[in-house]
Scaffold this motif. Structure first.
Motif, mmCIF file in Angstrom:
data_model
loop_
_atom_site.group_PDB
_atom_site.id
_atom_site.type_symbol
_atom_site.label_atom_id
_atom_site.label_comp_id
_atom_site.label_asym_id
_atom_site.label_seq_id
_atom_site.Cartn_x
_atom_site.Cartn_y
_atom_site.Cartn_z
ATOM 1 N N PRO A 191 0.827 -1.209 0.000
ATOM 2 C CA PRO A 191 0.000 0.000 0.000
ATOM 3 C C PRO A 191 0.863 1.261 0.000
ATOM 4 C CG PRO A 191 -0.521 -1.452 1.872
ATOM 5 C CD PRO A 191 0.730 -1.965 1.257
ATOM 6 N N GLU A 192 0.414 2.272 -0.750
ATOM 7 C CA GLU A 192 1.099 3.570 -0.761
ATOM 8 C C GLU A 192 0.502 4.476 0.305
ATOM 9 O OE1 GLU A 192 2.111 5.889 -4.268
ATOM 10 O OE2 GLU A 192 1.809 4.093 -5.499
ATOM 11 N N VAL A 193 1.359 5.282 0.906
ATOM 12 C CA VAL A 193 0.915 6.265 1.905
ATOM 13 C C VAL A 193 1.603 7.591 1.606
ATOM 14 C CG1 VAL A 193 0.834 6.860 4.363
ATOM 15 C CG2 VAL A 193 0.674 4.474 3.680
ATOM 16 N N SER A 194 0.848 8.674 1.650
ATOM 17 C CA SER A 194 1.424 10.012 1.514
ATOM 18 C C SER A 194 1.432 10.663 2.892
ATOM 19 C CB SER A 194 0.590 10.878 0.566
ATOM 20 O OG SER A 194 0.430 10.247 -0.685
ATOM 21 N N GLY A 200 -1.275 13.707 -12.251
ATOM 22 C CA GLY A 200 -0.889 14.443 -11.048
ATOM 23 C C GLY A 200 -1.698 14.037 -9.833
ATOM 24 N N GLY A 201 -2.713 13.180 -10.025
ATOM 25 C CA GLY A 201 -3.559 12.707 -8.923
ATOM 26 C C GLY A 201 -5.025 12.922 -9.235
ATOM 27 N N MET A 202 -5.820 11.843 -9.148
ATOM 28 C CA MET A 202 -7.249 11.893 -9.499
ATOM 29 C C MET A 202 -8.161 11.931 -8.273
ATOM 30 S SD MET A 202 -7.483 12.152 -12.742
ATOM 31 C CE MET A 202 -9.239 11.878 -12.914
ATOM 32 N N GLY A 203 -7.555 11.912 -7.096
ATOM 33 C CA GLY A 203 -8.369 11.974 -5.887
ATOM 34 C C GLY A 203 -7.580 11.494 -4.686
ATOM 35 N N THR A 204 -8.061 11.839 -3.513
ATOM 36 C CA THR A 204 -7.369 11.470 -2.276
ATOM 37 C C THR A 204 -8.373 11.238 -1.154
ATOM 38 O OG1 THR A 204 -6.952 13.841 -2.212
ATOM 39 C CG2 THR A 204 -5.038 12.452 -2.348
ATOM 40 N N VAL A 205 -7.930 10.456 -0.168
ATOM 41 C CA VAL A 205 -8.713 10.283 1.055
ATOM 42 C C VAL A 205 -7.782 10.412 2.257
ATOM 43 C CG1 VAL A 205 -10.465 8.803 -0.020
ATOM 44 C CG2 VAL A 205 -8.456 7.741 1.051
ATOM 45 N N SER A 206 -8.346 10.804 3.372
ATOM 46 C CA SER A 206 -7.605 10.896 4.628
ATOM 47 C C SER A 206 -8.557 10.525 5.766
ATOM 48 C CB SER A 206 -7.090 12.329 4.827
ATOM 49 O OG SER A 206 -6.469 12.478 6.092
ATOM 50 N N PRO A 207 -8.111 9.694 6.734
ATOM 51 C CA PRO A 207 -6.767 9.141 6.883
ATOM 52 C C PRO A 207 -6.540 7.928 5.990
ATOM 53 C CG PRO A 207 -8.165 8.383 8.676
ATOM 54 C CD PRO A 207 -9.003 9.337 7.864
ATOM 55 N N ASN A 208 -5.283 7.485 5.931
ATOM 56 C CA ASN A 208 -4.926 6.284 5.193
ATOM 57 C C ASN A 208 -4.958 5.087 6.154
ATOM 58 O OD1 ASN A 208 -3.441 4.176 3.887
ATOM 59 N ND2 ASN A 208 -2.494 5.688 2.565
ATOM 60 N N PRO A 209 -5.858 4.128 5.936
ATOM 61 C CA PRO A 209 -6.029 3.035 6.908
ATOM 62 C C PRO A 209 -4.821 2.103 7.025
ATOM 63 C CG PRO A 209 -7.317 2.608 4.928
ATOM 64 C CD PRO A 209 -6.791 4.006 4.805
ATOM 65 N N TYR A 210 -3.932 2.135 6.040
ATOM 66 C CA TYR A 210 -2.760 1.257 6.094
ATOM 67 C C TYR A 210 -1.669 1.794 7.021
ATOM 68 C CZ TYR A 210 -4.691 -1.138 2.005
ATOM 69 O OH TYR A 210 -5.500 -1.849 1.153
ATOM 70 N N LEU A 257 5.459 7.145 0.444
ATOM 71 C CA LEU A 257 5.951 5.892 1.034
ATOM 72 C C LEU A 257 5.237 4.675 0.469
ATOM 73 C CD1 LEU A 257 5.813 7.037 4.779
ATOM 74 C CD2 LEU A 257 7.779 7.187 3.239
ATOM 75 N N MET A 258 5.936 3.550 0.464
ATOM 76 C CA MET A 258 5.330 2.261 0.153
ATOM 77 C C MET A 258 5.532 1.367 1.375
ATOM 78 S SD MET A 258 3.884 0.640 -2.523
ATOM 79 C CE MET A 258 4.572 0.983 -4.129
ATOM 80 N N ILE A 259 4.440 0.805 1.874
ATOM 81 C CA ILE A 259 4.537 -0.114 3.022
ATOM 82 C C ILE A 259 4.791 -1.508 2.448
ATOM 83 C CG2 ILE A 259 3.475 -0.879 5.186
ATOM 84 C CD1 ILE A 259 3.855 2.206 4.923
ATOM 85 N N THR A 260 6.054 -1.844 2.249
ATOM 86 C CA THR A 260 6.424 -3.102 1.596
ATOM 87 C C THR A 260 6.451 -4.245 2.622
ATOM 88 O OG1 THR A 260 8.821 -3.091 1.975
ATOM 89 C CG2 THR A 260 7.994 -1.706 0.167
ATOM 90 N N PRO A 261 6.520 -5.500 2.157
ATOM 91 C CA PRO A 261 6.652 -6.618 3.101
ATOM 92 C C PRO A 261 7.901 -6.502 3.978
ATOM 93 C CG PRO A 261 6.039 -7.423 0.919
ATOM 94 C CD PRO A 261 6.344 -5.966 0.763
ATOM 95 N N LYS A 262 8.893 -5.705 3.532
ATOM 96 C CA LYS A 262 10.125 -5.511 4.318
ATOM 97 C C LYS A 262 10.103 -4.207 5.106
ATOM 98 C CE LYS A 262 13.027 -8.196 1.186
ATOM 99 N NZ LYS A 262 14.126 -8.153 0.191
ATOM 100 N N GLY A 263 8.913 -3.605 5.214
ATOM 101 C CA GLY A 263 8.797 -2.358 5.975
ATOM 102 C C GLY A 263 8.641 -1.152 5.065
ATOM 103 N N PRO A 264 8.387 0.040 5.667
ATOM 104 C CA PRO A 264 8.165 1.239 4.853
ATOM 105 C C PRO A 264 9.425 1.685 4.115
ATOM 106 C CG PRO A 264 8.040 1.745 7.217
ATOM 107 C CD PRO A 264 8.229 0.281 7.107
#
Length: 428
Positions: A193-196, A228-238, A274-281
């Protein structure tokens, strides 16, 4: 207090609406601004966001007490340096610090030098060598990035060798991003999952804002070209509290400390993609400013006076300020012109808004203009329809109900903004 905001997009509109809430602010000016911003600030459309001497002259002419430089280009070009020389208090990093976004090669090498987790990569200034490396690695998808600024579109995810070769040719030989493509970074493709995370920093202290999730692809199901981005939500549940603490210790503070050691102290808003990878952010990218459209869902949740924050950063007293956020969820759906991010018409009349707004939501204007008293389209991303709710579903329902009331010829929007976040919440 008189505040000048530099820029003319959705992010600047979100900043201006938040600055307007400050009881200390009497007047807001914006250059160049846009059709929607003109309802909230005095716009100077003849002064572009990259006209450094023009912006300094305008700040002097209107006797600005504070200048907020929002877009990446003028920051990388050194607008803050020139405003500071002219005696103005500013929000935004100097050119020496803004290079963290201005050059992907610089940022990757910084992360490597200071052991900040990121994707494996290699840098090329020769297209044939880049292609040979991709052929030899034979790992797909591959990520190919133009070194410099490219309006958020300089990253191509190539699914196979043919797409990778085409990407290298586009960036390095056809120069679709101009001089930004003189070098490329070829990166491993990270999964997760991606997180900004946008963070306020005065170069000593880091105060992350509430998190958000961007939706970069043009079409539903994360298909189509990057935008450039088509939409956003906050907070990010991941983004859990455990991950937040790990990011603070392994990414946020190390980045600020690294920039200080390099003699490039960063003051302003630092964006961590950020990317929350299997090896951590891991860090996908840095931006030297508020993200667009992340700002449109983060700032509506800010309870603290934003001018108090800007002044604390400028005076390097951020650690003394308690920044408060609302518990509401926020959703932003971008309405774009059909054809974006490639070619699209401009000058299409927009219906459904009164003085640029719609009751029950906030409409941030990204690409609009006033023509003969009518609001028309003037860009690819036109409007960011934004709603707060007690939870994410309520915020999304309100935003999408409002999207249906706004119209212009060939309008385009994604119908699945927030779907992944809702699924993550449901699955716990």
């Amino acid at each position: 207090m008189k505040v000048l905001v530099v820029g003319g997009g959705g992010r600047e509109h979100a900043l201006i609406k938040k600055i307007k809430e400050s009881p200390r602010v009497e007047e807001i000016a914006c250059c160049p601004g846009n059709g929607g911003i003109s309802y909230d600030a005095k716009c100077y459309p003849d002064i572009s966001a990259t006209d450094i001497p023009g912006v300094v002259r305008l700040a002097e002419k209107i006797k600005a007490d504070f200048v907020v430089v929002a877009p990446d280009d003028p920051l990388v070009m050194g607008m803050v340096d020139e405003l500071n020389k002219a005696g103005f208090r500013t929000f935004g990093p100097t050119a020496a610090a803004a290079i963290i976004e201005g050059s992907k090669v610089f940022s990757k090498e910084l992360m490597q030098r200071y052991s900040i987790p990121t994707a494996d990569y290699k840098v090329f200034d020769d297209s044939a060598e880049a292609v040979a490396y991709i052929e030899q690695k034979n790992e797909f998808p591959a990520v190919i990035k133009a070194d410099g600024l490219a309006l958020g579109k300089g990253v191509i995810i190539a699914e196979d060798l043919g797409a990778a070769k085409a990407a290298v040719k586009e960036i390095m030989e056809d120069k679709v991003f101009g001089a930004s493509g003189s070098k490329v970074v070829v990166e491993e493709f990270l999964t997760g999952p991606e997180v900004s995370v946008l963070a306020f920093t005065d170069g000593k202290c880091v105060k992350p804002m509430v998190t958000s999730m961007d939706h970069k692809r043009a079409l539903d199901g994360d298909k189509g070209p990057n935008t450039g981005g088509m939409g956003t939500v906050s907070p990010n549940p991941y983004y859990t509290s455990e991950i937040a603490e790990e990011c603070m210790q392994t990414i946020f503070l190390p980045t600020i400390n690294a920039m200080n050691k390099e003699g490039r102290t960063f003051k302003g808003c630092l964006y961590f993609g950020l990317m929350i990878t299997p090896k951590g952010p891991k860090v996908i990218e840095y931006n030297c400013r508020f993200g667009d459209p992340e700002t449109q869902v983060v700032l509506p949740r800010l309870k603290t006076d934003i001018m108090d924050i800007f002044e604390a950063i400028e005076s390097e007293t951020l650690s003394e300020l308690n920044i408060e956020w609302s518990d509401d969820a926020c959703a932003c759906v971008i309405i774009a012109s059909g054809g974006y991010p490639k070619s699209y018409p401009k000058g299409l009349e927009i219906s459904g808004l009164t003085n640029g707004q719609l009751s029950g939501v906030t409409v941030y204007h990204a690409g609009t203009a006033l023509k003969d008293g009518k609001l028309v389209t003037s860009g690819g991303r036109v409007l960011g329809v934004t709603a707060l709710g007690r939870d994410l579903k309520e915020a999304l329902d309100k935003a999408y109900a409002a999207v249906d009331k706004i119209d212009f010829e060939n309008k385009h929007f994604r119908k699945d903004i927030g779907a992944r976040a809702l699924a993550a919440i449901k699955n716990g």
